[in-house]
Design an enzyme around this catalytic site. Structure first.
Site, PDB file in Angstrom:
ATOM      1  CB  CYS A  20      54.817 163.152  80.648  1.00 23.89           C
ATOM      2  SG  CYS A  20      54.392 163.573  78.957  1.00 23.89           S
ATOM      3  CB  CYS A  48      51.441 163.089  79.481  1.00 20.64           C
ATOM      4  SG  CYS A  48      52.582 162.004  78.638  1.00 20.64           S
TER       5      CYS A  48
END
Length: 116
Positions: A33, A30
């Site tokens: 993230c 991600c």
């Protein structure tokens, strides 16, 4: 205090054993993230009175499902064993600092209509 990798097996103990816990549900694949990770890490170093947990959703799918995580990153705040905030999306450092201040100031007794 730095961040702590937390698994499904120890999650309950972490949230019940600490007064204030910030949980970052994330995944290695991600992009947002990876952008939020250093912000979360820096905040953990500035606030040693808060337990900062990181949960890899790919390694702890059961926990992510139980927590209702539908997108990553998702930040969850648990105060005195009670979830008081949960939101998906990467935060800027200033927004995370604001949340930290609000979480510290939150009086759960007052919020629940109880006298201290």
């Amino acid at each position: 205090m730095a961040t702590h990798a937390v698994s499904s097996q120890e999650f309950e103990q972490v949230i019940t054993g600490n007064d204030l816990v910030f949980v970052d549900f994330w995944a290695t694949w991600c992009g947002p993230c990876r952008a939020f990770g250093p912000v979360f890490e820096k905040a953990s170093e500035a606030h040693d009175d808060i337990y900062f947990a990181k949960v890899d959703i790919d390694q702890n799918q059961d926990l992510a499902t139980a927590a209702g995580v539908q997108a990553v990153p998702t930040l969850m705040i648990v105060k005195q064993g009670q979830v008081v905030f949960q939101q998906a999306g990467a935060l800027r450092a200033s927004d995370l600092d604001d949340l930290i201040a609000q979480a510290k100031a939150l009086d759960l007794n007052a919020a629940n209509g109880q006298d201290a």
